[in-house]
Design a protein around this motif. Structure first.
Motif, mmCIF file in Angstrom:
data_model
loop_
_atom_site.group_PDB
_atom_site.id
_atom_site.type_symbol
_atom_site.label_atom_id
_atom_site.label_comp_id
_atom_site.label_asym_id
_atom_site.label_seq_id
_atom_site.Cartn_x
_atom_site.Cartn_y
_atom_site.Cartn_z
ATOM 1 N N GLY A 1 44.587 36.182 29.929
ATOM 2 C CA GLY A 1 44.450 35.029 30.812
ATOM 3 C C GLY A 1 43.591 35.320 32.030
ATOM 4 N N THR A 2 43.775 36.509 32.617
ATOM 5 C CA THR A 2 42.961 36.880 33.781
ATOM 6 C C THR A 2 41.501 37.061 33.395
ATOM 7 N N TYR A 3 41.270 37.669 32.244
ATOM 8 C CA TYR A 3 39.889 37.806 31.756
ATOM 9 C C TYR A 3 39.233 36.428 31.606
ATOM 10 N N ASN A 4 39.957 35.481 31.010
ATOM 11 C CA ASN A 4 39.404 34.146 30.814
ATOM 12 C C ASN A 4 39.011 33.502 32.148
ATOM 13 N N LEU A 5 39.868 33.662 33.155
ATOM 14 C CA LEU A 5 39.571 33.051 34.442
ATOM 15 C C LEU A 5 38.407 33.760 35.134
ATOM 16 N N LEU A 6 38.316 35.066 34.950
ATOM 17 C CA LEU A 6 37.180 35.794 35.522
ATOM 18 C C LEU A 6 35.854 35.345 34.898
ATOM 19 N N GLU A 7 35.883 35.027 33.614
ATOM 20 C CA GLU A 7 34.681 34.505 32.970
ATOM 21 C C GLU A 7 34.291 33.153 33.574
ATOM 22 N N VAL A 8 35.288 32.342 33.876
ATOM 23 C CA VAL A 8 35.025 31.058 34.528
ATOM 24 C C VAL A 8 34.440 31.294 35.923
ATOM 25 N N ALA A 9 35.020 32.253 36.655
ATOM 26 C CA ALA A 9 34.523 32.557 37.991
ATOM 27 C C ALA A 9 33.100 33.101 37.945
ATOM 28 N N ARG A 10 32.812 33.852 36.914
ATOM 29 C CA ARG A 10 31.457 34.395 36.741
ATOM 30 C C ARG A 10 30.432 33.268 36.702
ATOM 31 N N LYS B 1 47.884 46.102 37.213
ATOM 32 C CA LYS B 1 46.885 47.131 37.509
ATOM 33 C C LYS B 1 45.598 46.839 36.730
ATOM 34 N N SER B 2 45.762 46.422 35.486
ATOM 35 C CA SER B 2 44.612 46.051 34.668
ATOM 36 C C SER B 2 43.863 44.874 35.290
ATOM 37 N N GLY B 3 44.619 43.897 35.784
ATOM 38 C CA GLY B 3 43.995 42.739 36.429
ATOM 39 C C GLY B 3 43.173 43.136 37.642
ATOM 40 N N GLU B 4 43.713 44.031 38.461
ATOM 41 C CA GLU B 4 42.965 44.510 39.626
ATOM 42 C C GLU B 4 41.660 45.182 39.191
ATOM 43 N N ALA B 5 41.747 46.008 38.142
ATOM 44 C CA ALA B 5 40.561 46.725 37.670
ATOM 45 C C ALA B 5 39.516 45.768 37.116
ATOM 46 N N MET B 6 39.962 44.769 36.340
ATOM 47 C CA MET B 6 39.017 43.781 35.820
ATOM 48 C C MET B 6 38.366 43.000 36.949
ATOM 49 N N CYS B 7 39.176 42.624 37.949
ATOM 50 C CA CYS B 7 38.619 41.903 39.099
ATOM 51 C C CYS B 7 37.544 42.739 39.798
ATOM 52 N N HIS B 8 37.795 44.041 39.928
ATOM 53 C CA HIS B 8 36.811 44.897 40.583
ATOM 54 C C HIS B 8 35.518 44.956 39.784
#
Length: 338
Positions: A105-114, A156-163
């Motif tokens: 879910g976090t990956y999907n939202l990061l793609e949207v933010a991208r 922790k994974s979410g933080e790393a993906m966000c970075h």
């Protein structure tokens, strides 16, 4: 501003959205309305939000098309990602839900933010990422390499993906770490809700860690105030704020990314917390002392100096006032008489 908030039917998301709406912002909420706990509680929160300039989308984080459509139609300048599968203990029972919601879910939202390139992307992390770290108080510069629960590992994974997204696509990103948030409209699976419910029904309460645990309890209004203040503090790559007194800025040297603790830095013992509840209810609890559960830690204790340096404030609400506010709300919600 236009602010997109995930998890607005949840405890923290509801309070944040209400504060933003009261402040005059336009908010779109996104929530999957999962049955992890009472859906009626979630719907009651949303009913209150609909009294404001609020738009709600009911869909899962895992639904990439729904996310893209919602954000594309709304075009927010700020995204606050609160939605997640929460709870340390439940991660032992249903680990797949955590991978699906918190990682995918976090990956999907990061793609949207991208694609959107918002002014600021904010991600809800947790004190659980400090895991087996023995140093206290927990500072944002401490290692977070030893998670003791899958919930913590997914955050922790979410933080790393966000970075990584912040670095690759120059998205200003703040990851805030929550510490045992409590208050009105709280989740039924959390200790305060369970304790009040069981004490009022003369049911024994289970006290894990034999009551020797300590938690840096954070009242919901204090937490929301911290988030709102941080919205206006987007990090800049490699640019530490000027701080005196030895405070360390967690800003990344290679990305506009920062981690921030949101807590008061005043841990309270679990038995003291229960005594406060007993005093407010006017009843004694029958306590069943239990061993530590897998995934739990003995204590949480935040160093809130970075939050204070960035925003000029830190949570300072008292346990007595916070427990009273929750009990007053609970009596109304459950229609329990005095």
């Amino acid at each position: 501003m236009r602010i997109f908030v995930t998890g607005t039917a949840g405890f923290i998301g509801f309070h944040l959205a209400q504060r933003l709406l009261r402040d005059g912002h336009e908010v779109m909420g996104y929530d999957g309305m999962t049955p992890y706990y009472d859906i009626n509680l979630k719907r009651a929160r949303l009913k209150i939000l609909h009294n404001y300039n609020f738009t709600a989308v009911e869909a899962m984080l895992e639904d990439q098309e729904a996310l893209e459509s919602a954000v594309g139609d709304f075009t927010p300048s700020v995204i606050v990602h609160l939605a997640a599968q929460a709870g340390v203990r439940y991660s032992l029972e249903n680990p797949g839900a955590y991978i699906s919601a918190n990682v995918v879910g976090t990956y999907n939202l990061l793609e949207v933010a991208r694609a959107l390139a918002p002014r600021h992307f904010l991600f809800a992390s947790t004190s659980s990422v400090y895991g087996g770290n023995q140093r206290m108080p927990f500072s944002e510069s401490d290692r977070t390499d030893f998670p003791v629960s899958l919930y913590a590992a997914t955050k922790k994974s979410g933080e790393a993906m966000c970075h990584s997204y912040s670095h690759l696509f120059k998205i200003p990103t703040t990851c805030f770490r929550f510490f045992t948030v409590y208050g009105p409209w709280g989740r039924p699976d959390m200790a305060l809700f369970k304790f009040v419910e069981r004490i009022l029904t003369d049911t024994p309460i289970e006290v894990y860690g034999e009551g020797k645990m300590r938690r840096d309890f954070t009242y919901i209004d204090d937490l929301v105030d911290g988030i709102v203040r941080l919205i206006d503090c987007p990090p800049e790559e490699g640019k530490s704020i000027g701080i005196d007194g030895g405070v360390i800025d967690s800003v990344s040297p290679v990305a506009p990314w920062r981690a921030v603790n949101i807590a008061g830095g005043q841990p309270v013992g679990l038995l003291e917390f229960i005594e406060t509840i007993e005093k407010e209810l006017g009843r004694d609890a029958e306590k069943v002392l239990m061993p530590m559960q897998k995934g739990d830690v003995r204590a949480t204790f935040a160093d809130a100096s970075l939050l204070t340096a960035l925003t000029g404030a830190a949570p300072a609400g008292s346990i007595d006032d916070g427990v009273k506010a929750f009990v007053d709300w609970y009596r109304q919600w459950r229609d329990v008489g005095q």
